[in-house]
Each structure stands twice: as C-alpha cells, then as structure tokens.
Design a protein around this motif. Structure first.
Motif, PDB file in Angstrom:
ATOM      1  N   VAL A  56       0.835  -1.411   0.012  1.00 29.83           N
ATOM      2  CA  VAL A  56       0.537   0.023   0.082  1.00 29.83           C
ATOM      3  C   VAL A  56       0.786   1.185   0.477  1.00 29.83           C
ATOM      4  CG1 VAL A  56      -1.778   0.661   1.353  1.00 29.83           C
ATOM      5  CG2 VAL A  56      -2.317  -1.391   0.978  1.00 29.83           C
ATOM      6  N   ASP A  57       0.524   2.119  -0.703  1.00 26.04           N
ATOM      7  CA  ASP A  57       0.794   3.735  -0.912  1.00 26.04           C
ATOM      8  C   ASP A  57       0.572   4.539   0.368  1.00 26.04           C
ATOM      9  OD1 ASP A  57       3.749   4.861  -1.455  1.00 26.04           O
ATOM     10  OD2 ASP A  57       2.539   5.238  -3.800  1.00 26.04           O
ATOM     11  N   PHE A  58      -0.756   4.952   0.229  1.00 23.79           N
ATOM     12  CA  PHE A  58      -1.416   5.656   1.029  1.00 23.79           C
ATOM     13  C   PHE A  58      -3.101   5.195   0.363  1.00 23.79           C
ATOM     14  CE2 PHE A  58      -0.608   7.378  -3.453  1.00 23.79           C
ATOM     15  CZ  PHE A  58      -1.821   7.820  -4.039  1.00 23.79           C
ATOM     16  N   THR A  59      -3.685   5.704   0.938  1.00 25.50           N
ATOM     17  CA  THR A  59      -4.887   6.454   1.910  1.00 25.50           C
ATOM     18  C   THR A  59      -5.331   6.948   1.143  1.00 25.50           C
ATOM     19  OG1 THR A  59      -5.284   6.338   3.677  1.00 25.50           O
ATOM     20  CG2 THR A  59      -5.646   3.833   2.639  1.00 25.50           C
TER      21      THR A  59
ATOM     22  N   ILE B 191      -4.565   2.797  -2.216  1.00 23.07           N
ATOM     23  CA  ILE B 191      -4.045   2.482  -3.364  1.00 23.07           C
ATOM     24  C   ILE B 191      -2.789   2.187  -3.046  1.00 23.07           C
ATOM     25  CG2 ILE B 191      -2.962   4.686  -4.800  1.00 23.07           C
ATOM     26  CD1 ILE B 191      -6.159   5.036  -4.551  1.00 23.07           C
ATOM     27  N   GLY B 192      -1.944   1.325  -3.792  1.00 24.13           N
ATOM     28  CA  GLY B 192      -0.814   0.723  -4.185  1.00 24.13           C
ATOM     29  C   GLY B 192      -0.595  -0.387  -4.911  1.00 24.13           C
TER      30      GLY B 192
ATOM     31  N   ASP C  88       1.554   6.949  14.589  1.00 26.02           N
ATOM     32  CA  ASP C  88       0.160   7.196  12.915  1.00 26.02           C
ATOM     33  C   ASP C  88       0.259   6.398  11.622  1.00 26.02           C
ATOM     34  OD1 ASP C  88      -0.541   9.351  14.336  1.00 26.02           O
ATOM     35  OD2 ASP C  88       0.842  10.995  13.182  1.00 26.02           O
ATOM     36  N   GLN C  89       1.577   5.247  12.416  1.00 29.77           N
ATOM     37  CA  GLN C  89       1.005   4.268  10.977  1.00 29.77           C
ATOM     38  C   GLN C  89       0.402   2.809  11.495  1.00 29.77           C
ATOM     39  OE1 GLN C  89       3.659   3.973   8.211  1.00 29.77           O
ATOM     40  NE2 GLN C  89       4.060   6.133   8.770  1.00 29.77           N
ATOM     41  N   TYR C  90      -0.140   2.158  10.279  1.00 31.91           N
ATOM     42  CA  TYR C  90      -1.494   1.900  10.999  1.00 31.91           C
ATOM     43  C   TYR C  90      -1.153   0.538   9.542  1.00 31.91           C
ATOM     44  CZ  TYR C  90      -4.031   5.206  13.231  1.00 31.91           C
ATOM     45  OH  TYR C  90      -4.687   5.851  13.892  1.00 31.91           O
ATOM     46  N   PHE C  91      -1.786  -0.718   9.927  1.00 29.42           N
ATOM     47  CA  PHE C  91      -1.799  -1.710   8.973  1.00 29.42           C
ATOM     48  C   PHE C  91      -2.661  -2.599   9.534  1.00 29.42           C
ATOM     49  CE2 PHE C  91      -1.324  -6.649   9.038  1.00 29.42           C
ATOM     50  CZ  PHE C  91      -0.513  -6.525   8.062  1.00 29.42           C
ATOM     51  N   HIS C  92      -3.311  -3.430   7.897  1.00 31.78           N
ATOM     52  CA  HIS C  92      -4.759  -4.141   7.936  1.00 31.78           C
ATOM     53  C   HIS C  92      -4.215  -5.255   7.201  1.00 31.78           C
ATOM     54  CE1 HIS C  92      -8.734  -4.946   7.046  1.00 31.78           C
ATOM     55  NE2 HIS C  92      -8.318  -5.410   6.222  1.00 31.78           N
TER      56      HIS C  92
ATOM     57  N   SER D 211       1.114  -5.864   2.915  1.00 33.02           N
ATOM     58  CA  SER D 211       3.063  -6.559   3.394  1.00 33.02           C
ATOM     59  C   SER D 211       3.534  -5.179   4.291  1.00 33.02           C
ATOM     60  CB  SER D 211       4.000  -5.989   1.682  1.00 33.02           C
ATOM     61  OG  SER D 211       3.391  -7.495   0.986  1.00 33.02           O
ATOM     62  N   ASN D 212       3.501  -4.182   4.040  1.00 34.63           N
ATOM     63  CA  ASN D 212       3.932  -2.782   4.735  1.00 34.63           C
ATOM     64  C   ASN D 212       2.683  -2.203   5.877  1.00 34.63           C
ATOM     65  OD1 ASN D 212       2.038  -2.270   2.972  1.00 34.63           O
ATOM     66  ND2 ASN D 212       3.433  -0.061   2.517  1.00 34.63           N
ATOM     67  N   THR D 213       3.207  -0.776   6.165  1.00 31.92           N
ATOM     68  CA  THR D 213       2.157  -0.018   7.640  1.00 31.92           C
ATOM     69  C   THR D 213       2.104   1.462   6.076  1.00 31.92           C
ATOM     70  OG1 THR D 213       3.937   0.794   8.474  1.00 31.92           O
ATOM     71  CG2 THR D 213       3.044  -0.634   9.212  1.00 31.92           C
TER      72      THR D 213
END
Length: 551
Positions: free
Chosen positions: A244-247, A263-264, A285-289, A293-295
């Motif tokens: 993921v790049d950003f939301t 978006i990613g 401020d770093q989130y994961f779902h 592969s990343n936050t």
C-alpha cells in the motif's frame, strides 16, 4: 618473597571494590536483525555489548516485546507477542551503570529472512522464494553489494523498499537496482524515502531478476565510492504481494466508521477499500491491515477530514471550513490545488503540508492569497532538514482567503500525494532536556528543563517526575508564565537514605496545569542518530562516595 607478593596481590584483587572491576557497558548502536515478525522469537546480535550478567535489563515501548539475556554480552533474544501491532517500536538495554539510547525495532506481519553472504554478485545472489518478505541485512564493508534473486512473471509488479537511514539511523544513503539476468539495470532509485530507496517495477517478461542494494555514506566525504561498515544495517521489503502506498483520505477522526480508498500495488478488488473507526489502532501514525506487506501513514485528527475534489484551481477553489485536514494529490504537471476558507481579522492560523516525509516526491510550496488572488504569503524554505512546509499566518482582515499547494518544480503525478492541515494556532507548552540518560549519586541531581510556550500559553506549569527508579525522589518545580522560570526550570532529584547502592530505571517528567486532568506536556530528549525524541528517559543510582575515616 615472590610467593608473598603474589599472595598479597591476589588478596587485594579479591577485596577490591566493584569500581576497579570491569566498567559497566551498554554502548549498543544497532540491533541485527532490527525487527521481527509478530508471533516469533529471534536472536539479535548487538552492535555493541551489555555486560553485568544478572543486572542487565531491558525497557520496551510495548509490553508484547519481551527481551531476555543469555551468556553472551552481544546477544539478546526478543519475543514478539502476536498482539504487537506492526510498526516501529523501541528497545533500551541497560545494566546498573550504563544504558543504550532507545533502539529502533520494527515489527512486521510477514516473513523475515536474514541476509546470507556471499551475495555480492548476481552469480552469488541469495535466492528469495517467498513473494512477501523482509530481508534483514548489513552492508558490512566498504564497497559491499548485496544481491537477491527473484522469479517474476510477465506483468507482475515487484516492490522493493528499504528501511535504513530514516527509521534505523544507519549512516547510509542506500540505492536499489533491479537488474536483468544479462546485467542490465532495469530500474534504480536512491532517495524516495528520505535517504532510503523505493522501487515499484513491472516485469515485461517471465524470468529471473536481481534486486541489488548498495550505499554511499549519508554524510558526504571526498572518497566518492560505495561505502559500508558494521553500522550499515537495513531492512529490505521485497514483495509481489499487496503493498500500500497511501489511502484517500489519509486522515480520519475515529468518531464514525470511514471508508478509505486504498492505493498501491498488487491489490485485489476487495483490498482497495478499508473501513476504519475509533477502534482502529496504529503505532505513531503508522497503520496496518491484514494482507498488506507494509504499514502506511494515517493521521488521526480531532477536526474535519476532507478529500481534495477537482477542479479546484484558482478560478474555482474548493471551499473548506476550519479546522480541517485535506488529503489531496498534485495529479499532473503545473497542477495547483486551491482551497477557500474564512478567517477573522487577527486570527492566527497554522498551515502545514506533509508529503516528502511520508515518502512521496512532491516538493511542496504553500501560497496564501486574499479572495481576489493577491499573494499575501508564500513558503520558500529549501534545506536538507526542511523537506515539507508549514507557515504561521495571521489574517489581516475578516474575509475569504485562499490556500494553494503546488510542486516547486511544477511536477505532478499519481504519487504526488499530500496532507494539508489548516487550523487555528493553539496555545501549547513543551519541555526538553539535553540528554536521555542521567545519574544521581550522593549529591542531588539538577535537570534543566527548557520550556517553550507558543500560541499565547500563559499558565503556570508544574513539572514533576511520575516514573522514577526505586530510592529516588523529586521535588516538583513550577514554571511561571513570566519571569526567570518562564523559559527554564530545574527539577532536582535526590536519593533517599534507604536507597539501594546501585540501580537504574525509567525517568519520566510531565508538566501539569491546575484544573486540567491530563498532563499538558511530557519532557523529551533526542534519540541518538535519529530525528526522533523520547519521553522515556533513564536514570542511574551511583554509589555514594565513601567518607574517609578520621585517624
């Protein structure tokens, strides 16, 4: 005679105090690996050592990180509980007389692999079979190159992202290349994430490809050659799985469920939307779902969160109400995003934009103009330390004003994402100390707190220690809004009569205001080799000086 001398020397050594024995050591610069998958336990090599056997201890920023010490001074084991959220956490290692600075330790939710030497060339490249992994490596010597082989299908997108200088404090300016089997460089990047590189590249044909990493020193010198060394520690995410790049938006309030557009790369349709709410938790401020592969950076705000809506140029600005955080993109070259807002005469506003610090290529410029388009202010800061922009501006009259975001060089594109916040200046107070490690012996310790008041903060602040090692007391001190204590005060710590001879532990200092339940500030100190700061200081109890007996 010789035998008597040897016996006397042996007796003196046996009776010698701890002060003449091995000094306390806890000079650790890095952890290798600098992270682990949640739900796992890893052995970690220390770039440094911690002695003291049973006196060794560890502080961690999350209770689900459990550190154990073994026989070797340069090894620890870190257990990462399954409930630890992915993101960057902190570990401090200490004994009774020394401590490390907080050390970054990144938790992931994907497979973690150790780099294996030799892997300098394509012929020796380490084979990666996983489609979603983090490689923990070290560019261990000058001119070192680490190579990894991956198999790709035509149309498959490979993402390679390095974490080194920005999050770990490694003294390196890293580069990533994607190389063909014949040795042609197909893609290259060096500074997409600060001094850390990032590549998203799509294969044009089936085959084996090579991800190659190397570095220059982060502080330039006259050598002009590839660099390396024991401190050139990195984490390299290599994946063809969802990244993921950003939301959109990249900020949320948590007051009600909010659907975010994701978006990613390599995202299934079901993964392109994510709903967050008040229960959604992150790390700084770093989130994961699940499945990623990343936050990613996602900001929780207490005011309105909006999304930029085109067209919104100078002729037709987008109307917003303050305070607000706007998630937008400079989608094309020469694009300008303009937002109209109302302000009262004399109202002080802070306008800030985040982009490059989030890993995007936008070099932002903020322009403030009146309702007719006359320029009132514009940012022009250009330095290595200021990569994004902010401005404090006071409205000259009541009316409508325009805030504009553009790229300094008029570039634009799908990844020119930003987060713009326009909000009234709030009265705040902060406190800093000059270092993160302190010691108290028989004499009281005075810690200078540098107090910074902004936005018209004019209340007395009572500073007190809320966490202290056993056997230490601290007398609260008040910083008045005016006078000698407005900008600095001294918090005095002393040992109790029954305090243990030696010891160490967390020291935490907060500032309180009468009538306010929660602390209004927490004193912080710089973390070695990183721009981050810590509120979890460390305090040592040193043995009291022995009084000389009168003859």
């Amino acid at each position: 005679m010789i035998a008597r001398a040897v016996s006397l020397l042996t007796l003196l050594l046996l009776l010698s105090p701890r002060s003449v024995m091995a000094a306390d050591e806890a000079a650790v610069l890095h952890l290798i690996p600098s992270g682990a998958r949640r739900g796992s336990t890893v052995e970690v090599l220390l770039r440094g050592s911690v002695n003291g056997k049973d006196s060794r201890r560890a502080w961690t920023s999350h209770p689900g990180l459990v550190v154990t010490f073994g026989k070797k001074n340069d090894r620890i084991k870190v257990e990462v509980k399954a409930d630890v959220p992915p993101g960057r956490h902190w570990i401090r290692l200490a004994n009774e007389g020394a401590a490390s600075s907080p050390l970054a330790f990144v938790v992931s939710a994907i497979e973690e692999i150790a780099e294996k030497e030799p892997n300098n060339s394509s012929a020796e490249a380490q084979i990666l079979k996983s489609r979603q992994c983090v490689v923990n490596g070290v560019l261990a010597k000058s001119r070192d190159v680490d190579s990894y082989r991956v198999s790709l299908r035509k149309g498959q997108t490979l993402v390679a992202s390095m974490t080194a200088n920005t999050a770990l404090g490694s003294p390196m300016d890293g580069l990533i290349q994607v190389v063909s089997a014949r040795g042609f460089v197909l893609a290259q990047d060096d500074d997409s994430l600060g001094l850390d590189p990032f590549i998203a590249w799509t294969a044009r044909r089936d085959g084996d490809y090579y991800v190659r990493v190397f570095a220059f020193p982060s502080k330039t010198n006259s050598s002009i050659q590839l660099a390396g060394g024991p401190e050139f520690v990195y984490r390299l995410t290599i994946t063809t799985a969802p990244y993921v790049d950003f939301t959109i938006p990249s900020a949320f309030t948590g007051k009600a469920p909010r659907a975010l557009q994701v978006i990613g790369w390599n995202l299934e349709k079901s993964q392109q939307t994510w709903t967050v709410d008040g229960k959604t938790q992150g790390v700084s401020d770093q989130y994961f779902h699940a499945g990623w592969s990343n936050t990613i950076s996602l900001k929780r705000v207490t005011h309105s969160s909006q999304v930029e809506s085109e067209p919104n140029g100078r002729k037709k600005p987008q109307i917003v109400s303050l305070p607000v955080t706007i998630s937008g993109r400079i989608g094309a070259a020469r694009d300008r995003d303009v937002f109209s807002f109302k302000a009262k005469k004399g109202q002080a506003l802070r306008i800030s934009v985040e982009s490059r610090q989030l890993g995007f290529p936008l070099d932002p410029v903020i322009r403030i103009s009146d309702g007719k388009g006359k320029k009132l202010a514009e940012t022009d800061t250009r330095s290595a330390s200021t990569i994004d922009e902010s401005i404090t501006w006071t409205a000259p009259a009541k009316g409508k004003f325009l805030a504009e975001v553009r790229d300094l060089f008029d570039h634009g594109g799908p990844r020119y994402s930003y987060r713009l916040t326009i909000e009234p200046v709030v009265a705040t107070v902060s406190a800093t100390v000059e270092k993160d490690r302190w010691e108290v012996a028989d004499k009281p310790l005075s810690i200078k707190l540098t107090v910074t008041r902004s936005g018209g903060f004019n209340k007395p602040v009572r500073f007190e220690a809320v966490e202290l090692p056993a056997g230490v007391i601290a007398k609260p001190v008040i910083s008045e809004p005016k006078g000698a204590t407005a900008k600095a005060v001294a918090l005095v710590l002393s040992r109790k009569p029954d305090a243990p001879a030696r010891g160490s532990g967390v020291l935490r200092i907060v500032g309180r205001v009468d009538g306010v339940k929660d602390a209004v500030t927490v004193a912080t100190a710089a973390i070695d080799r990183l721009p981050d700061r810590t509120e979890h200081l460390w305090l040592f109890l040193k043995p009291a000086a022995q009084k000389k007996k009168k003859k």
